[in-house]
Design a protein around this motif. Structure first.
Motif, PDB file in Angstrom:
ATOM      1  N   LYS A 255      -5.749   0.036  -9.006  1.00 57.86           N
ATOM      2  CA  LYS A 255      -4.145  -0.222  -9.878  1.00 57.86           C
ATOM      3  C   LYS A 255      -3.523  -0.937  -8.973  1.00 57.86           C
ATOM      4  O   LYS A 255      -2.440  -1.627  -9.530  1.00 57.86           O
ATOM      5  CB  LYS A 255      -3.735   1.464  -9.853  1.00 57.86           C
ATOM      6  CG  LYS A 255      -4.435   2.276 -10.669  1.00 57.86           C
ATOM      7  CD  LYS A 255      -3.886   3.534 -10.777  1.00 57.86           C
ATOM      8  CE  LYS A 255      -4.581   4.425 -11.859  1.00 57.86           C
ATOM      9  NZ  LYS A 255      -3.706   5.684 -12.175  1.00 57.86           N
ATOM     10  N   LEU A 256      -3.679  -0.824  -7.456  1.00 50.97           N
ATOM     11  CA  LEU A 256      -2.614  -1.709  -6.745  1.00 50.97           C
ATOM     12  C   LEU A 256      -2.833  -3.227  -6.960  1.00 50.97           C
ATOM     13  O   LEU A 256      -1.880  -4.103  -7.418  1.00 50.97           O
ATOM     14  CB  LEU A 256      -3.092  -1.455  -5.358  1.00 50.97           C
ATOM     15  CG  LEU A 256      -2.339  -0.452  -4.676  1.00 50.97           C
ATOM     16  CD1 LEU A 256      -2.797  -0.151  -3.079  1.00 50.97           C
ATOM     17  CD2 LEU A 256      -0.701  -0.583  -4.567  1.00 50.97           C
TER      18      LEU A 256
ATOM     19  N   TYR B 260       0.691  -1.293  -0.069  1.00 47.60           N
ATOM     20  CA  TYR B 260      -0.058  -0.073  -0.014  1.00 47.60           C
ATOM     21  C   TYR B 260       0.843   1.138  -0.071  1.00 47.60           C
ATOM     22  O   TYR B 260       0.417   2.384  -0.244  1.00 47.60           O
ATOM     23  CB  TYR B 260      -0.935   0.011   1.027  1.00 47.60           C
ATOM     24  CG  TYR B 260      -2.141  -0.826   1.022  1.00 47.60           C
ATOM     25  CD1 TYR B 260      -3.312  -0.615   0.430  1.00 47.60           C
ATOM     26  CD2 TYR B 260      -2.021  -2.265   1.712  1.00 47.60           C
ATOM     27  CE1 TYR B 260      -4.266  -1.357   0.108  1.00 47.60           C
ATOM     28  CE2 TYR B 260      -3.039  -2.968   1.437  1.00 47.60           C
ATOM     29  CZ  TYR B 260      -4.349  -2.909   0.722  1.00 47.60           C
ATOM     30  OH  TYR B 260      -5.415  -3.619   0.553  1.00 47.60           O
ATOM     31  N   THR B 261       2.126   1.255   0.403  1.00 49.99           N
ATOM     32  CA  THR B 261       3.028   2.328   0.405  1.00 49.99           C
ATOM     33  C   THR B 261       3.763   2.585  -0.953  1.00 49.99           C
ATOM     34  O   THR B 261       4.687   3.523  -1.161  1.00 49.99           O
ATOM     35  CB  THR B 261       4.198   2.161   1.572  1.00 49.99           C
ATOM     36  OG1 THR B 261       4.914   1.025   1.305  1.00 49.99           O
ATOM     37  CG2 THR B 261       3.326   2.007   2.986  1.00 49.99           C
TER      38      THR B 261
ATOM     39  N   THR C 187      -2.726 -10.797  -3.558  1.00 52.79           N
ATOM     40  CA  THR C 187      -2.758 -11.664  -4.794  1.00 52.79           C
ATOM     41  C   THR C 187      -2.648 -13.044  -4.078  1.00 52.79           C
ATOM     42  O   THR C 187      -1.784 -13.252  -3.417  1.00 52.79           O
ATOM     43  CB  THR C 187      -1.617 -10.923  -5.549  1.00 52.79           C
ATOM     44  OG1 THR C 187      -1.802  -9.785  -5.999  1.00 52.79           O
ATOM     45  CG2 THR C 187      -1.470 -11.953  -6.913  1.00 52.79           C
ATOM     46  N   TYR C 188      -3.234 -13.846  -5.026  1.00 49.24           N
ATOM     47  CA  TYR C 188      -3.310 -15.473  -4.753  1.00 49.24           C
ATOM     48  C   TYR C 188      -2.615 -16.115  -5.859  1.00 49.24           C
ATOM     49  O   TYR C 188      -2.839 -15.686  -7.150  1.00 49.24           O
ATOM     50  CB  TYR C 188      -4.699 -15.746  -4.783  1.00 49.24           C
ATOM     51  CG  TYR C 188      -5.609 -15.476  -3.364  1.00 49.24           C
ATOM     52  CD1 TYR C 188      -5.309 -16.018  -2.201  1.00 49.24           C
ATOM     53  CD2 TYR C 188      -6.173 -14.222  -3.619  1.00 49.24           C
ATOM     54  CE1 TYR C 188      -6.094 -15.477  -1.239  1.00 49.24           C
ATOM     55  CE2 TYR C 188      -6.838 -13.703  -2.621  1.00 49.24           C
ATOM     56  CZ  TYR C 188      -6.988 -14.223  -1.319  1.00 49.24           C
ATOM     57  OH  TYR C 188      -7.423 -13.717  -0.266  1.00 49.24           O
TER      58      TYR C 188
ATOM     59  N   PRO D  97      -1.935 -15.130 -11.388  1.00 47.31           N
ATOM     60  CA  PRO D  97      -2.239 -14.543 -10.264  1.00 47.31           C
ATOM     61  C   PRO D  97      -3.595 -14.290 -10.190  1.00 47.31           C
ATOM     62  O   PRO D  97      -4.103 -13.823 -11.361  1.00 47.31           O
ATOM     63  CB  PRO D  97      -1.365 -13.381 -10.289  1.00 47.31           C
ATOM     64  CG  PRO D  97      -1.103 -12.764 -11.500  1.00 47.31           C
ATOM     65  CD  PRO D  97      -1.019 -14.353 -12.249  1.00 47.31           C
ATOM     66  N   VAL D  98      -4.269 -14.152  -8.992  1.00 48.75           N
ATOM     67  CA  VAL D  98      -5.692 -13.769  -8.991  1.00 48.75           C
ATOM     68  C   VAL D  98      -5.712 -12.503  -8.094  1.00 48.75           C
ATOM     69  O   VAL D  98      -5.150 -12.775  -6.541  1.00 48.75           O
ATOM     70  CB  VAL D  98      -6.578 -14.661  -8.446  1.00 48.75           C
ATOM     71  CG1 VAL D  98      -8.160 -14.200  -7.992  1.00 48.75           C
ATOM     72  CG2 VAL D  98      -6.542 -15.896  -9.365  1.00 48.75           C
ATOM     73  N   ALA D  99      -6.334 -11.465  -8.321  1.00 50.00           N
ATOM     74  CA  ALA D  99      -6.259 -10.187  -7.208  1.00 50.00           C
ATOM     75  C   ALA D  99      -7.425 -10.300  -6.622  1.00 50.00           C
ATOM     76  O   ALA D  99      -8.543 -10.351  -7.112  1.00 50.00           O
ATOM     77  CB  ALA D  99      -6.168  -8.788  -8.171  1.00 50.00           C
TER      78      ALA D  99
END
Length: 695
Positions: free
Chosen positions: A571-572, A218-219, A643-644, A636-638
């Motif tokens: 966006k993250l 997050y940063t 993310t997974y 990857p899955v968001a």
């Protein structure tokens, strides 16, 4: 002009304004004048439904009609605030049904014909509106066509009953429209069998999975959201930012409370009365003249007296003391008590009665009382003579059932001390009753108590003192928000902030019924401060308006930070997926992926996609698991915060979720959707409910 002057003198200013507007219409475009008049009068409309305005006058006429209906239905003209609110709600719903719902139902092709109405009111398909109305029940508690027929015949001669019958007929028709529309809606949402089969298969399929969670950074300073992106999102989702009208305010309030001198004066008054209270032979008259609490024949248990008054009072009364107690003070309240009687009294008794009405009722009651005392069959006499044909508890005529001191018929309070199986005559507002108490709970020690009670009230001098303080504050404020804040600083009084005051707001903190505050707030602009507004005769308010939000859409500036968070998360999610893909490129084992991302491998069993239970994993991962191939690393899955990467190790198919379960679930969804029919119609037809502005 002479004629005009005579009219002005005779009819006053109001007619002059009307004439002036008429003359003005010769020089102003008629459409402009009409628009101006509409805007002026719309402020005084109670609402608008499907383009039709509901004026205050029209609404009040409808309220009067529903007040009559309530009086006929309840048999009482007593109206507390809750009852008045229910009546206003019924009057408003009547407009919603007439102007909106029935029109939309007819547009959908629904009709309720005359023959159908006859069948619903007097035929073989009686509407529940009538068949479940106790006014039309017979002595066995079942719906009686004869009772309805008798009511209809009587209503032709009585205007209030005619109003009630018209209301019932209209209710039958409206309910039929609702039933048909609901059926139309529900039947149109039938689910094809292929969908049902898929729902059953999905709910019965579970998966055992392994997965790695990679938290978002997050940063990350590279993820930013521009003003242009915020505006684009706001424009695309503007409907999500609808807002009701609201005001942000501050207020100070001076509560008028008795001074120490007022309290001392009340204490002296009580001390002067206690001597006479202890010895008077006419306690009822004494309390009527001197006490805020009237005489009561209620029998108290000790714990009941402690809960209602105080433990000290209960100890005095049940301690066997004679005469009046000392004066007990609780806050501004002063009490002295006197025990009037002691007895072993049951909590409840089983009562039978025969109700007699008419000119000869008392004489007949005395005669029947003698017959019952000599062993006459009470149930047979009740069936033959009683005007009350509905009281038959346990299936036996005349049985009223179990009574307590608080759950009883008015006038029957004294039955708790009556002798068992000894008939007596009791006269009430309903007539003369032959009464017998046949059963009772175990008698316990109780007391009858007289309570001399006074509350210390603010004197005129105290009232004026608080008013002077409020007036000083208002004078410093000078009608402006800036002045209000100066007044807060100079007087040191606490200012209460209150945001999003709506037109329905009636309570300010613990102070209720303060609608005059709300009206002032909505009649004034931000930056204004009020003079003294008196509420309930003992609260002095000074109010300042800080901000105003009109009905419409929340300005983008007020939601920009929330939109920024939404877009930044999106966006993250994308950035995290890209970063994770780069880190695990070429890796073929979940443990290797976990090590590369400084995470761990988690496991979860029996993950199911369908059914009604809460999912074992978050929706993004759950959806991916449902379609993923078995034994293969996917991602990857968001998700919402990470993310997974995951692998489905095994799938199993059970049979715990049946086709019947799937149908029931679909029916639940349909019922929920049906509940949204009227709210959706109201939004589509732009229904405006301004009742809070007036009530």
């Amino acid at each position: 002009m002479a004629v005009l002057q005579k009219i002005r003198v005779k009819f006053g200013l109001a007619i002059s304004i009307i004439i002036a507007l008429a003359l003005l219409s010769f020089i102003i475009d008629p459409s402009t004048l009409e628009s101006a008049l509409n805007s002026m009068s719309a402020k005084y409309d109670v609402g608008k439904i499907a383009g039709k305005r509901v004026s205050y006058t029209d609404f009040q006429e409808n309220v009067d009609k529903f007040t009559t209906i309530h009086q006929v239905a309840s048999g009482s003209s007593v109206q507390n605030e809750q009852t008045q609110q229910q009546i206003r709600n019924a009057a408003w719903q009547d407009y919603v049904d007439r102007y909106m719902f029935i029109k939309n139902a007819k547009d959908a092709g629904i009709r309720v014909g005359e023959d159908e109405m006859v069948d619903l009111t007097t035929g073989n398909n009686i509407s529940p509106v009538l068949s479940q109305n106790r006014a039309f029940f017979d002595e066995s508690g079942a719906y009686s066509p004869d009772a309805l027929r008798e009511f209809v015949q009587t209503s032709a001669e009585e205007p209030s009953l005619k109003t009630f019958w018209n209301y019932l007929q209209n209710s039958v028709m409206v309910q039929r429209f609702y039933d048909k529309y609901d059926a139309l809606f529900s039947n149109s949402s039938a689910q094809p069998k292929v969908f049902t089969d898929r729902a059953v298969a999905e709910a019965n399929t579970t998966a055992d999975i392994e997965y790695v969670m990679i938290p978002f950074n997050y940063t990350d300073s590279t993820v930013t959201v521009s003003n242009a992106e915020i505006k684009k999102y706001y424009d695309a989702h503007k409907k999500d930012y609808k807002q009701a009208a609201g005001r942000d305010i501050e207020y100070v309030v001076y509560e008028v409370v008795p001074s120490e001198a007022d309290i001392a004066r009340t204490s002296e008054e009580m001390d002067a009365l206690v001597g006479e209270f202890a010895t008077t032979s006419n306690v009822k008259a004494f309390l009527l003249k001197n006490s805020e609490r009237s005489y009561s024949e209620y029998w108290y248990k000790k714990d009941e007296l402690a809960n209602n008054l105080s433990s000290d009072i209960a100890d005095f009364v049940f301690g066997g003391a004679q005469g009046a107690s000392p004066v007990y003070k609780t806050g501004d309240l002063f009490r002295s008590v006197r025990a009037l009687g002691s007895a072993m009294v049951p909590d409840s008794v089983y009562v039978k009665h025969i109700l007699l009405q008419g000119a000869d009722a008392k004489h007949l009651a005395d005669s029947l009382c003698g017959v019952v005392a000599k062993g006459g069959n009470f149930a047979s006499l009740a069936a033959l003579y009683s005007a009350d044909k509905n009281s038959a508890d346990g299936g036996e005529m005349g049985n009223l059932g179990w009574f307590t001191q608080t759950y009883t018929i008015p006038g029957f309070e004294g039955v708790v001390t009556s002798e068992l199986n000894k008939p007596f005559v009791l006269n009430t507002q309903y007539g003369s009753h032959v009464v017998v108490v046949t059963k009772r709970t175990k008698p316990i020690a109780k007391k009858q108590v007289a309570v001399l009670e006074k509350t210390a009230l603010a004197s005129k001098e105290t009232f004026n003192d608080f008013y002077s303080k409020a007036n000083r504050f208002a004078s410093i404020a000078g009608g402006t928000l800036e002045g209000y804040r100066r007044a807060v600083d100079s007087t040191g009084v606490y200012s209460h902030p209150m945001n999003n005051v709506t037109e329905a707001t009636a309570n300010y903190g613990s102070i209720s019924q303060a609608k005059e505050i709300t009206r002032w707030v909505y009649d004034n602009k931000p930056g204004k401060a009020s003079n003294i507004i008196t509420v309930n005769n003992n609260y002095f308010f000074v109010v300042a308006v800080k901000a105003a939000r009109e009905e419409g859409y929340t300005p983008m500036s007020e939601v920009a930070s929330n939109i920024n968070d939404v877009l930044k998360l999106e966006k993250l999610q994308e950035k995290s997926k890209q970063d994770a893909a780069a880190k695990v490129a070429g890796l073929t084992d979940l443990q290797q992926i976990a090590d590369a991302c400084k995470s761990t491998v988690n496991t979860r069993e029996d993950v199911a996609f369908g059914g009604t239970g809460s999912p074992a994993v978050e929706p993004a991962l759950l959806g991916a698991v449902a379609v993923a191939p078995e034994g293969q690393i996917c991602g990857p899955v968001a998700g919402r915060a990470c993310t997974y990467y995951f692998k489905v190790n095994k799938r199993e198919t059970g049979s715990f979720f049946t086709e019947e379960d799937a149908k029931n679930l679909e029916e639940q969804k349909a019922r929920y959707s049906a509940q949204m029919i009227v709210p959706t119609m109201m939004e589509y037809d732009n229904v405006k409910d301004n009742r809070a502005r007036f009530f």
